[in-house]
Design an enzyme around this catalytic site. Structure first.
Site, PDB file in Angstrom:
ATOM      1  N   GLY A   1       0.795  -1.231   0.000  1.00 52.54           N
ATOM      2  CA  GLY A   1       0.000   0.000   0.000  1.00 52.54           C
ATOM      3  C   GLY A   1       0.819   1.268   0.000  1.00 52.54           C
ATOM      4  O   GLY A   1       0.754   2.053  -0.932  1.00 52.54           O
TER       5      GLY A   1
ATOM      6  N   ARG B   1      10.859   4.894  15.062  1.00 55.18           N
ATOM      7  CA  ARG B   1       9.526   5.119  14.493  1.00 55.18           C
ATOM      8  C   ARG B   1       8.468   5.290  15.587  1.00 55.18           C
ATOM      9  O   ARG B   1       8.411   4.479  16.523  1.00 55.18           O
ATOM     10  CB  ARG B   1       9.126   3.950  13.590  1.00 55.18           C
ATOM     11  CG  ARG B   1      10.020   3.820  12.389  1.00 55.18           C
ATOM     12  CD  ARG B   1       9.749   4.937  11.412  1.00 55.18           C
ATOM     13  NE  ARG B   1      10.768   4.971  10.369  1.00 55.18           N
ATOM     14  CZ  ARG B   1      10.737   5.816   9.352  1.00 55.18           C
ATOM     15  NH1 ARG B   1       9.763   6.702   9.228  1.00 55.18           N
ATOM     16  NH2 ARG B   1      11.685   5.806   8.451  1.00 55.18           N
TER      17      ARG B   1
ATOM     18  N   ASP C   1      -6.441  -3.807   5.852  1.00 54.97           N
ATOM     19  CA  ASP C   1      -5.275  -4.232   6.639  1.00 54.97           C
ATOM     20  C   ASP C   1      -5.669  -4.594   8.060  1.00 54.97           C
ATOM     21  O   ASP C   1      -6.364  -3.833   8.726  1.00 54.97           O
ATOM     22  CB  ASP C   1      -4.255  -3.086   6.717  1.00 54.97           C
ATOM     23  CG  ASP C   1      -3.623  -2.789   5.367  1.00 54.97           C
ATOM     24  OD1 ASP C   1      -3.406  -3.735   4.598  1.00 54.97           O
ATOM     25  OD2 ASP C   1      -3.341  -1.604   5.102  1.00 54.97           O
TER      26      ASP C   1
ATOM     27  N   CYS D   1       1.230  -8.128   9.581  1.00 53.36           N
ATOM     28  CA  CYS D   1       2.686  -8.175   9.732  1.00 53.36           C
ATOM     29  C   CYS D   1       3.024  -8.411  11.205  1.00 53.36           C
ATOM     30  O   CYS D   1       2.155  -8.303  12.057  1.00 53.36           O
ATOM     31  CB  CYS D   1       3.316  -6.897   9.218  1.00 53.36           C
ATOM     32  SG  CYS D   1       2.411  -5.414   9.629  1.00 53.36           S
TER      33      CYS D   1
ATOM     34  N   HIS E   1      11.630  -3.316   6.745  1.00 52.39           N
ATOM     35  CA  HIS E   1      12.063  -2.575   7.936  1.00 52.39           C
ATOM     36  C   HIS E   1      13.550  -2.290   7.911  1.00 52.39           C
ATOM     37  O   HIS E   1      14.081  -1.664   8.810  1.00 52.39           O
ATOM     38  CB  HIS E   1      11.706  -3.350   9.211  1.00 52.39           C
ATOM     39  CG  HIS E   1      10.236  -3.417   9.415  1.00 52.39           C
ATOM     40  ND1 HIS E   1       9.503  -4.550   9.183  1.00 52.39           N
ATOM     41  CD2 HIS E   1       9.346  -2.463   9.758  1.00 52.39           C
ATOM     42  CE1 HIS E   1       8.232  -4.292   9.405  1.00 52.39           C
ATOM     43  NE2 HIS E   1       8.110  -3.041   9.746  1.00 52.39           N
TER      44      HIS E   1
ATOM     45  N   CYS F   1       5.540  -5.614   4.001  1.00 52.87           N
ATOM     46  CA  CYS F   1       4.664  -4.593   4.579  1.00 52.87           C
ATOM     47  C   CYS F   1       4.779  -3.362   3.680  1.00 52.87           C
ATOM     48  O   CYS F   1       5.397  -3.415   2.605  1.00 52.87           O
ATOM     49  CB  CYS F   1       5.136  -4.319   6.009  1.00 52.87           C
ATOM     50  SG  CYS F   1       4.113  -3.182   6.950  1.00 52.87           S
TER      51      CYS F   1
HETATM   52  C1  LIG Z   1       2.603  -0.581  10.249  1.00 53.39           C
HETATM   53  N1  LIG Z   1       2.867  -0.069  11.549  1.00 53.39           N
HETATM   54  C2  LIG Z   1       2.060   0.853  12.174  1.00 53.39           C
HETATM   55  C3  LIG Z   1       1.726   0.631  13.514  1.00 53.39           C
HETATM   56  N2  LIG Z   1       0.930   1.506  14.148  1.00 53.39           N
HETATM   57  C4  LIG Z   1       0.449   2.567  13.499  1.00 53.39           C
HETATM   58  N3  LIG Z   1      -0.349   3.415  14.134  1.00 53.39           N
HETATM   59  N4  LIG Z   1       0.771   2.824  12.212  1.00 53.39           N
HETATM   60  C5  LIG Z   1       1.574   1.985  11.527  1.00 53.39           C
HETATM   61  O1  LIG Z   1       1.833   2.239  10.358  1.00 53.39           O
HETATM   62  N5  LIG Z   1       2.184  -0.452  14.152  1.00 53.39           N
HETATM   63  C6  LIG Z   1       2.939  -1.458  13.496  1.00 53.39           C
HETATM   64  C7  LIG Z   1       3.731  -0.864  12.398  1.00 53.39           C
HETATM   65  C8  LIG Z   1       4.805  -0.016  12.962  1.00 53.39           C
HETATM   66  N6  LIG Z   1       5.432   0.595  11.910  1.00 53.39           N
HETATM   67  C9  LIG Z   1       5.578   1.918  11.757  1.00 53.39           C
HETATM   68  C10 LIG Z   1       6.174   2.289  10.584  1.00 53.39           C
HETATM   69  C11 LIG Z   1       6.407   3.611  10.353  1.00 53.39           C
HETATM   70  C12 LIG Z   1       6.043   4.552  11.272  1.00 53.39           C
HETATM   71  C13 LIG Z   1       6.362   5.941  10.943  1.00 53.39           C
HETATM   72  O2  LIG Z   1       6.896   6.180   9.900  1.00 53.39           O
HETATM   73  N7  LIG Z   1       6.131   6.883  11.812  1.00 53.39           N
HETATM   74  C14 LIG Z   1       6.509   8.232  11.500  1.00 53.39           C
HETATM   75  C15 LIG Z   1       5.425   9.197  11.838  1.00 53.39           C
HETATM   76  C16 LIG Z   1       4.275   9.052  10.904  1.00 53.39           C
HETATM   77  C17 LIG Z   1       3.427  10.285  10.948  1.00 53.39           C
HETATM   78  O3  LIG Z   1       2.523  10.390  11.746  1.00 53.39           O
HETATM   79  N8  LIG Z   1       3.763  11.244  10.162  1.00 53.39           N
HETATM   80  C18 LIG Z   1       3.099  12.548  10.135  1.00 53.39           C
HETATM   81  C19 LIG Z   1       3.957  13.586  10.816  1.00 53.39           C
HETATM   82  C20 LIG Z   1       5.291  13.645  10.161  1.00 53.39           C
HETATM   83  C21 LIG Z   1       6.276  14.523  10.890  1.00 53.39           C
HETATM   84  O4  LIG Z   1       7.040  14.052  11.689  1.00 53.39           O
HETATM   85  N9  LIG Z   1       6.285  15.789  10.520  1.00 53.39           N
HETATM   86  C22 LIG Z   1       7.301  16.664  11.012  1.00 53.39           C
HETATM   87  C23 LIG Z   1       7.473  17.750   9.980  1.00 53.39           C
HETATM   88  C24 LIG Z   1       8.070  17.168   8.715  1.00 53.39           C
HETATM   89  C25 LIG Z   1       9.447  16.629   8.953  1.00 53.39           C
HETATM   90  O5  LIG Z   1      10.340  17.424   9.185  1.00 53.39           O
HETATM   91  O6  LIG Z   1       9.633  15.381   8.890  1.00 53.39           O
HETATM   92  C26 LIG Z   1       6.882  17.171  12.374  1.00 53.39           C
HETATM   93  O7  LIG Z   1       5.697  17.038  12.721  1.00 53.39           O
HETATM   94  O8  LIG Z   1       7.769  17.595  13.112  1.00 53.39           O
HETATM   95  C27 LIG Z   1       2.877  12.921   8.693  1.00 53.39           C
HETATM   96  O9  LIG Z   1       3.411  12.253   7.805  1.00 53.39           O
HETATM   97  O10 LIG Z   1       2.129  13.875   8.468  1.00 53.39           O
HETATM   98  C28 LIG Z   1       7.780   8.556  12.245  1.00 53.39           C
HETATM   99  O11 LIG Z   1       8.468   9.470  11.731  1.00 53.39           O
HETATM  100  O12 LIG Z   1       8.106   7.959  13.274  1.00 53.39           O
HETATM  101  C29 LIG Z   1       5.436   4.187  12.438  1.00 53.39           C
HETATM  102  C30 LIG Z   1       5.204   2.841  12.709  1.00 53.39           C
HETATM  103  N1  LIG Z   2      -1.240  -0.397   3.928  1.00 49.12           N
HETATM  104  C1  LIG Z   2      -0.286  -0.187   4.989  1.00 49.12           C
HETATM  105  C2  LIG Z   2      -0.119  -1.427   5.807  1.00 49.12           C
HETATM  106  C3  LIG Z   2       0.924  -1.364   6.835  1.00 49.12           C
HETATM  107  S1  LIG Z   2       0.793  -2.609   8.031  1.00 49.12           S
HETATM  108  C4  LIG Z   2       1.026   0.232   4.398  1.00 49.12           C
HETATM  109  O1  LIG Z   2       1.289  -0.159   3.275  1.00 49.12           O
HETATM  110  O2  LIG Z   2       1.798   0.931   5.019  1.00 49.12           O
HETATM  111 ZN   LIG Z   3       2.261  -4.258   7.583  1.00 49.99          ZN
END
Ligand SMILES: CN1c2c(nc(N)[nH]c2=O)NC[C@@H]1CNc1ccc(C(=O)N[C@@H](CCC(=O)N[C@@H](CCC(=O)N[C@@H](CCC(=O)O)C(=O)O)C(=O)O)C(=O)O)cc1
Ligand SMILES: N[C@@H](CCS)C(=O)O
Ligand SMILES: [Zn+2]
Length: 764
Positions: free
Chosen positions: A436, A519, A603, A647, A698, A730
């Site tokens: 996705g 993350r 998902d 996953c 990952h 994933c």
């Molecule tokens: C699939 N997975 C997930 C889980 N749980 C979830 N709730 N979501 C998931 O996808 N559990 C199991 C797994 C765990 N895996 C992951 C994989 C990736 C991340 C991740 O990438 N997290 C990001 C934050 C994502 C997010 O909310 N992004 C927002 C805010 C982005 C941001 O930080 N913006 C900045 C400004 C821009 C910059 O400078 O980067 C800010 O706010 O300061 C968005 O995209 O809008 C992470 O970075 O950790 C999590 C779990």
């Molecule tokens: N559709 C989601 C699933 C993550 S578990 C993705 O591709 O990130």
């Molecule tokens: Zn996944």
């Protein structure tokens, strides 16, 4: 005096400082800068906890990546292939175990990662074998204890207990993990002695495995382990149990020769009486009174009843007040949430506020009158929430009442559906797809941040997302993938995005919680009845479909996963909230189908994680969890192909439930375990489509065609090839474009090779 303890504090920092420091280091920043930020965070958190009134804040609850990996590193449980790197450069070796290493001619996979009990935190699975030797490789617990001591703060170091550590580990040769206990214990003894010599009075030894169903091997392991640690020179030991009640393991836990016991009275409130009876005199009892897993304000009057009862039974000096578990699982500080609806804000407590709640309980124990105004204020907030007219909706209740068994039933059985789907949408053998998301580059995140802050207009943000989506569709066509996705560029997170569009949800701005490594996630808050005011994904899915003739998969997060990855209301059963979400998603699925999207993925990566820790509770959970998925998936025609994705899950013990979900295709994470996770599907003769992941997303490491082909061959040896799909483990959101392109090119080529040399017969 009743003391206040804490089992762990969020390490990531109120502004995710640790995430930024770690990722800067991975991009080439020096180790000293990373370590300086880490030190600064530790000191900040110890100081904050002391100021909040915690008598003995924890140390060694900090980690640069994961506390289980730290423990494995500490006892030298480092597989042979990483040793040269770890010896030459310990930090590089440490991160290689966590996320792989592909540089200077070295090519190392990451270790497996899986869920920490029933949380959305993921730990690195230590890899052991029958000849495993242990040694005290790293004295991080001692270093961090001394670091706090230097700052004038006395801490209680946290160690993962030896039995839980072995339980969390896997052996690569099928040998018995617990047979290694006698080799591991001298290392614990040496570490405890060092902590004692450094001045530590207490150590918190985490044994959450004590709340699980234990077999005789594990019970015996507990007895052996703590007998061996009984008569050595060491600090006092607080045996910490959490995530549930001890129940039938209470006698065992109480009999272990330690100095104190922590019990979870949030999930196991009813165990207090039994604990008070079972725990020998002279032991300290730590009461887990404040929920470390959710963000609602504590009912302080109820907590106070338990605290008074325990103090009367054992005396104030023998009782400590604490959160139910480490506060790792809740955000740092509610004070940062200035934009939250004020009424809702009044119902909440994050990590910092939870410590204040403990202080208030302790104060009320010593001077009830003085504490009364604060208690009254807390009581009023809880009452306001209970009586709020905003929480309940008659239309949602009526719809829930009206659910019929047929609503959770596809029109025809899988065999009939498959024929209809193949006829409408012919695909090659080993069809290729992705899960996705495509790379959430800095540019994408910055555009969203700019849009949120108002510096990028709605129209410009839309145009940007449209351009990213279009380019992603072109990339996938060029790569030769068969079933495409739109890339999820419009989504901040797969749960938060849906929560933002559903009634009954609220959001924080900075309520980050660590998910794994660097993350983080920002779980939405479900505070009221859930309903869908308008379609959520139809617009981007249909736009993406308009750009290509290939099938475009609609992409939804399932009801159980939305529930599991949110902070859930505690005033009605989880099952009821889950069904509400399922009905909202059912409408979305039907709308997608009506808009011409014929393949829809729902998902459910959190289905396994939501499983209760005790087997006796599994059937009831699986019943409503599977039913919820089916309610969301069953409103469509036979020709519509429903995919699901999971996953980080072990499937052996829930394969019947996975089959009962009856998705036409399931994609699962299998590459780190070299297809081991397929075993359950093989044993069960799982009949529907399966996409075993062949690319570990990952890790920045790029697998080549041979490697993916080998994995597919292993899969095709076990599963009839006609059932197999080819996909990554994933979503690709954490990866960059160059590595994604390279890996997907190899993935498509691996599928072509399979088509060339593996006969595929389709059952009619
Ligand atoms: C699939 N997975 C997930 C889980 N749980 C979830 N709730 N979501 C998931 O996808 N559990 C199991 C797994 C765990 N895996 C992951 C994989 C990736 C991340 C991740 O990438 N997290 C990001 C934050 C994502 C997010 O909310 N992004 C927002 C805010 C982005 C941001 O930080 N913006 C900045 C400004 C821009 C910059 O400078 O980067 C800010 O706010 O300061 C968005 O995209 O809008 C992470 O970075 O950790 C999590 C779990
Ligand atoms: N559709 C989601 C699933 C993550 S578990 C993705 O591709 O990130
Ligand atoms: Zn996944």
């Amino acid at each position: 005096m009743t003391q206040i303890g804490n089992l762990g504090f969020p390490r990531i920092g109120a502004r995710r400082e640790l995430k930024r420091a770690v990722e800067a280091h991975w991009r080439g920043g020096d180790a000293a800068t990373l370590q300086a930020t880490a030190r600064e965070l530790r000191l900040r958190h110890w100081t904050l906890q002391r100021e909040a009134g915690v008598d003995l804040p924890p140390s060694n609850d900090f980690s640069l990546y994961d506390q289980v990996l730290d423990a494995a590193f500490c006892v030298d449980a480092i597989p042979g292939r990483y040793r040269a790197l770890a010896d030459a450069d310990p930090l590089a070796g440490y991160f290689a175990l966590a996320r792989g290493h592909q540089r200077d001619g070295i090519d190392l996979h990451a270790l497996e990662m899986t869920k920490w009990f029933d949380t959305n935190y993921h730990y690195i699975v230590p890899e052991l074998h029958a000849d495993q030797a242990f040694a005290l490789r790293d004295d991080k617990p001692v270093r961090e204890y001394l670091e706090a001591q230097d700052a004038g703060i006395e801490t209680r170091p946290v160690l993962i207990g030896p039995v839980t550590l072995l339980w969390l580990s896997k052996t690569t040769d099928g040998s018995d993990r617990f047979a290694l206990l006698e080799r591991l214990l001298p290392v614990y003894a040496a570490l405890l002695r060092k902590l004692h010599d450094a001045g530590a009075g207490w150590v918190q030894i985490d044994e959450p495995a004590l709340v699980l169903d234990l077999d005789d091997t594990m019970r015996a392991a507990y007895r052996r382990a703590y007998a061996a640690l009984a008569d050595i020179v060491r600090p006092k030991l607080l045996l910490a149990t959490y995530f549930g009640a001890l129940d039938d393991n209470l006698e065992l836990a109480a009999s272990l020769p330690v100095d104190g016991l922590h019990v979870d009275l949030v999930r196991g409130r009813e165990q207090l009486d039994a604990v008070l009876h079972a725990l020998p005199a002279g032991r300290t009892l730590s009461l887990g009174l404040v929920d470390g897993r959710n963000i609602w304000r504590t009912r302080l009057d109820d907590a106070l009843v338990l605290a008074r009862y325990a103090v009367e039974a054992r005396g104030a000096d023998a009782v400590q007040l604490a959160p139910s578990c480490s506060l790792l699982h809740v955000p740092v500080d509610l004070k940062q949430e200035k934009a939250l609806d004020p009424e809702l804000r009044g119902w909440l407590a994050f990590a910092t506020q939870k410590l204040d709640e403990l202080r208030l309980i302790a104060d009320a124990l010593t001077d009830a009158d003085a504490a009364e105004p604060s208690l009254a204020e807390a009581r009023a907030a809880i009452d306001a929430r209970r009586q709020s007219a905003r929480v309940h909706r008659a239309d949602v209740a009526a719809r829930l009442q009206a659910i019929r068994p047929v609503d959770a039933q596809r029109l025809s059985a899988f065999g009939t559906r498959r024929v209809a789907q193949d006829a409408l949408r012919p695909l090659p053998a080993f069809p290729t797809t992705t899960i996705g998301s495509f790379p959430q580059t800095l540019e994408v995140r910055e555009a969203r941040a700019a849009h949120k802050s108002g510096t990028l207009s709605d129209a410009d943000y839309d145009a940007f997302i449209a351009a990213e989506t279009a380019s992603c569709v072109r990339e996938q066509e060029a790569l030769g993938l068969d079933v495409l996705v739109h890339g999820e560029f419009e989504r901040n997170d797969m749960v938060e995005y849906f929560g933002e569009q559903l009634d009954g949800f609220a959001f924080t701005k900075l309520g980050w919680v660590q998910s794994y490594g660097s993350r983080c996630v920002k779980p939405p808050l479900i505070w009221g009845d859930v309903a869908r005011p308008a379609p959520m994904t139809v617009r981007w899915s249909t736009y993406a479909q308009s750009l290509t003739d290939r099938p475009m998969k609609g992409m939804l997060t399932g009801p159980v996963t939305i529930l599991q990855w949110s902070f859930v209301r505690d005033d009605q059963p989880r099952a009821a909230t889950c069904r509400q979400i399922a009905l909202a998603l059912r409408d979305e699925v039907i709308d997608l189908e009506a808009a011409g999207i014929g393949v829809i993925q729902i998902d459910e990566p959190a289905l396994r994680e939501g499983l209760p820790l005790r087997r006796a509770d599994w059937a009831a959970y699986l019943d409503w969890a599977v039913e919820s998925f089916r309610i969301s998936a069953s409103g469509v025609a036979d020709t519509t192909q429903i995919h699901t994705h999971m996953c980080y899950s072990e499937f052996n013990d829930i394969i019947e439930a996975v089959a009962a979900m009856d998705a036409d295709v399931i994609s699962i994470e299998t590459s780190r375990s070299r297809m081991e996770l397929l075993d359950a599907f093989v044993r069960f003769r799982y009949p529907n489509g399966i996409g075993p992941g062949v690319y570990d997303i990952h890790s920045p490491r790029v697998p080549d065609v041979d490697e993916m082909t080998r994995l597919l061959e292993r899969a095709a040896d076990r599963i009839p090839p006609a059932q197999l799909w080819v996909n990554p483990d994933c979503g690709l959101k954490t990866r960059g474009w160059p590595e994604t392109r390279a890996a997907l090119q190899a993935l498509v080529e691996a599928a072509r090779r399979m088509r060339a040399h593996t006969p595929v017969t389709r059952a009619a």
